[in-house]
Design a protein around this motif. Structure first.
Motif, PDB file in Angstrom:
ATOM      1  N   UNK A 166      -5.869  17.258  -1.932  1.00 36.26           N
ATOM      2  CA  UNK A 166      -6.618  16.990  -0.707  1.00 36.26           C
ATOM      3  C   UNK A 166      -5.884  17.662   0.451  1.00 36.26           C
ATOM      4  N   UNK A 167      -5.787  18.987   0.396  1.00 40.42           N
ATOM      5  CA  UNK A 167      -5.032  19.692   1.431  1.00 40.42           C
ATOM      6  C   UNK A 167      -5.690  19.506   2.785  1.00 40.42           C
ATOM      7  N   UNK A 168      -4.947  18.928   3.718  1.00 39.40           N
ATOM      8  CA  UNK A 168      -5.388  18.811   5.098  1.00 39.40           C
ATOM      9  C   UNK A 168      -6.109  17.545   5.464  1.00 39.40           C
ATOM     10  N   UNK A 169      -6.948  17.005   4.579  1.00 38.55           N
ATOM     11  CA  UNK A 169      -7.777  15.880   4.972  1.00 38.55           C
ATOM     12  C   UNK A 169      -8.206  15.056   3.758  1.00 38.55           C
ATOM     13  N   UNK A 170      -8.312  13.750   3.971  1.00 36.85           N
ATOM     14  CA  UNK A 170      -8.765  12.864   2.916  1.00 36.85           C
ATOM     15  C   UNK A 170      -9.284  11.557   3.485  1.00 36.85           C
ATOM     16  N   UNK A 171     -10.156  10.894   2.755  1.00 40.75           N
ATOM     17  CA  UNK A 171     -10.716   9.607   3.154  1.00 40.75           C
ATOM     18  C   UNK A 171     -10.277   8.533   2.179  1.00 40.75           C
ATOM     19  N   UNK A 172      -9.587   7.528   2.702  1.00 38.16           N
ATOM     20  CA  UNK A 172      -9.178   6.379   1.909  1.00 38.16           C
ATOM     21  C   UNK A 172     -10.237   5.292   2.118  1.00 38.16           C
ATOM     22  N   UNK A 173     -11.062   4.999   1.122  1.00 39.92           N
ATOM     23  CA  UNK A 173     -12.198   4.094   1.344  1.00 39.92           C
ATOM     24  C   UNK A 173     -11.759   2.629   1.434  1.00 39.92           C
ATOM     25  N   UNK A 174     -12.569   1.858   2.146  1.00 39.67           N
ATOM     26  CA  UNK A 174     -12.363   0.421   2.151  1.00 39.67           C
ATOM     27  C   UNK A 174     -12.646  -0.125   0.763  1.00 39.67           C
ATOM     28  N   UNK A 192      -0.605  18.524   0.968  1.00 43.46           N
ATOM     29  CA  UNK A 192      -1.420  19.179  -0.054  1.00 43.46           C
ATOM     30  C   UNK A 192      -2.097  18.151  -0.945  1.00 43.46           C
ATOM     31  N   UNK A 193      -1.410  17.030  -1.207  1.00 40.96           N
ATOM     32  CA  UNK A 193      -1.934  15.994  -2.104  1.00 40.96           C
ATOM     33  C   UNK A 193      -1.846  14.612  -1.475  1.00 40.96           C
ATOM     34  N   UNK A 238       0.847  -1.203   0.000  1.00 43.50           N
ATOM     35  CA  UNK A 238       0.000   0.000   0.000  1.00 43.50           C
ATOM     36  C   UNK A 238       0.883   1.253   0.000  1.00 43.50           C
ATOM     37  N   UNK A 239       0.654   2.147  -0.972  1.00 47.68           N
ATOM     38  CA  UNK A 239       1.493   3.332  -1.105  1.00 47.68           C
ATOM     39  C   UNK A 239       0.656   4.503  -1.603  1.00 47.68           C
ATOM     40  N   UNK A 240       0.118   5.274  -0.674  1.00 54.63           N
ATOM     41  CA  UNK A 240      -0.772   6.387  -1.027  1.00 54.63           C
ATOM     42  C   UNK A 240      -0.013   7.651  -1.403  1.00 54.63           C
ATOM     43  N   UNK A 241       1.284   7.721  -1.127  1.00 51.44           N
ATOM     44  CA  UNK A 241       2.127   8.831  -1.562  1.00 51.44           C
ATOM     45  C   UNK A 241       1.550  10.188  -1.137  1.00 51.44           C
ATOM     46  N   UNK A 242       1.876  10.596   0.084  1.00 52.70           N
ATOM     47  CA  UNK A 242       1.330  11.822   0.657  1.00 52.70           C
ATOM     48  C   UNK A 242       2.481  12.689   1.179  1.00 52.70           C
ATOM     49  N   UNK A 243       3.211  13.379   0.295  1.00 53.38           N
ATOM     50  CA  UNK A 243       4.336  14.194   0.757  1.00 53.38           C
ATOM     51  C   UNK A 243       3.900  15.184   1.828  1.00 53.38           C
ATOM     52  N   UNK A 244       4.754  15.371   2.835  1.00 51.39           N
ATOM     53  CA  UNK A 244       4.399  16.228   3.959  1.00 51.39           C
ATOM     54  C   UNK A 244       5.576  17.096   4.355  1.00 51.39           C
ATOM     55  N   UNK A 245       5.280  18.173   5.075  1.00 53.86           N
ATOM     56  CA  UNK A 245       6.329  19.000   5.654  1.00 53.86           C
ATOM     57  C   UNK A 245       6.541  18.598   7.112  1.00 53.86           C
TER      58      UNK A 245
END
Length: 441
Positions: free
Chosen positions: A432-440, A425-426, A398-405
């Motif tokens: 999806x800056x700040x928040x996102x839902x990864x569905x089942x 930001x993504x 599993x690799x959602x790739x969510x670069x962060x500071x």
């Protein structure tokens, strides 16, 4: 950290029983846990592709790096707190002024029009119940009324409940959980970990465990950073900046038994938690961070910053990584997954996976340094978020790739999937800056 959202099937069943038989309803309701603490088991790993309908934060001149630091869900409403001043709909057509706290429909993304309290500082903790939303953080007031560090709000209107007034003068609340009718809060005020009356905010005295002695040279004063409660509501684990709890040596970590009449210190303690990591930076000395129990309560996961383990301590100290520990064994970790030099702030154990997030670039990197994978070694490239096999301790595909500071500070597992709150930001290449839902899946 991981927060429970009640199973929709159970909720529907209880409604049917209420209509059919009051006696059966009483039995059913007694079976449902009286706290929002139990870890939620998920049957599979969530998708790497986030849903498209969720709102996102908006960069503003007064807040160029907005973030979500805490989330809770009650029914169909998702509450998100952090540091931000605006949010917008998924399509970008509508913008909403929201100061550090917002509420929206978890299945459609529609922003709540009535819930818009003005919180004048960072929100680090959110707990939602049937009749209230509790928030904690480093704020001083809500809608102009003084409420240092913690407040109770109406879940629909966001109006401040003035009857709830804990005796805090200031400080910062990092975590809030309602457990068996008690509102347990952790942070810097008062006794650092307390059980408040949910209606008045009065300290019940249920937790009377002095937490003392800041770690030398660590940033800030004595504090509880994060805590988690097991699914049965009988045990609590916590991390922070301290060396003693109830007069016993407990550097950076402790476990508490939540008895009927009082909380007591559990003898569980992994001695290597007292050992330092490589970094001597004040903000990395008290290095243990997020914690979460497994859905069956038999083990927990702890995350850490701290740079990297000192020479010879790989596999011993939890520095810049995540580790699994068994509740029945405090002598050694079951596994430690290292990033090779980057912080891990939070974890969510769902049974099918252990999700972790921070500002790392790798997992499976025990010998890395300065965020590099050593030549000739096989590391798992994971930017900002990853999933670990709970048995082997190795990175899942599993690799959602969510670069962060800074990196994400909160997860929320629900029957619909996994919510991720962060400063990213993504997610998976999508905005999806700040928040996102990864569905089942």
């Amino acid at each position: 950290m991981l927060r429970l959202v009640a199973n929709k099937g159970i909720t529907a069943m209880i409604k049917v029983l209420r209509l059919s038989c009051l006696a059966l309803a009483t039995v059913a309701l007694a079976w449902v846990p009286s706290m929002s603490t139990a870890a939620l088991s998920q049957p599979d790993v969530v998708s790497v592709n986030p849903v498209d309908y969720t709102p996102q934060l908006v960069r503003a001149d007064n807040e160029p790096k907005p973030r979500v630091d805490a989330m809770a869900q009650r029914g169909s409403t998702l509450y998100a707190g952090g540091l931000f001043s605006r949010a917008e709909s998924a399509d970008g057509r509508q913008t909403y002024p929201r100061r550090n706290l917002m509420a929206f429909n978890a299945t459609t993304g529609a922003m709540s029009s009535g819930f818009a309290p003005n919180v004048d500082g960072n929100v680090f903790a959110v707990e939602a119940t049937a009749d209230a939303v509790y928030i904690g953080g480093s704020f001083a007031s809500v809608d102009g009324t003084s409420r240092p560090a913690i407040a109770k709000l109406d879940p629909v209107t966001g109006a401040l409940d003035t009857r709830f007034a804990p005796p805090f003068k200031g400080g910062r609340i990092n975590e809030i959980k309602l457990v068996n009718g008690r509102l347990i809060v952790g942070g810097t005020p008062g006794r650092k970990l307390m059980a408040l009356d949910p209606a008045t905010g009065r300290n019940t005295g249920y937790i009377n465990l002095p937490i003392r002695d800041k770690i030398p040279n660590a940033w800030g004063g004595v504090a509880v950073y994060q805590f988690a409660v097991n699914p049965a509501g009988t045990q609590l684990i916590a991390t922070g900046n301290f060396q003693t709890v109830d007069g016993k040596s407990r550097t950076r970590f402790f476990m508490v038994d939540l008895g009927t009449g009082a909380a007591t210190l559990n003898p569980w303690y992994y001695d290597a938690f007292a050992k330092p990591c490589t970094s001597t930076h004040p903000r990395r000395i008290a290095y243990l961070q997020g914690v979460d129990y497994a859905p069956n309560g038999s083990y927990f996961v702890v995350t850490a910053t701290g740079q990297i383990p000192k020479s010879g301590d790989v596999g011993v100290t939890v520095c810049d990584g995540a580790a699994r520990f068994e509740v029945a064994n405090d002598t050694k970790p079951t596994w430690i997954n290292y990033t090779g030099g980057d912080s891990v702030w939070s974890a969510a154990a769902t049974g099918s996976a252990v999700y972790v997030q921070g500002h790392f670039q790798w997992l499976d990197n025990p010998n890395g340094y300065a965020s590099q994978c050593p030549t000739g070694e096989t590391c798992a490239s994971r930017r900002g978020v990853g999933a670990i096999n709970p048995v082997s301790g190795k990175a899942l595909s599993w690799n959602a790739n969510k670069p962060a500071q800074i990196g994400g500070k909160d997860f929320l597992a629900t029957t619909d999937g996994l919510w991720i709150g962060s400063d990213s930001i993504r997610i998976h290449g999508e905005p999806h800056r700040g928040i996102g839902l990864m569905p089942l899946q």
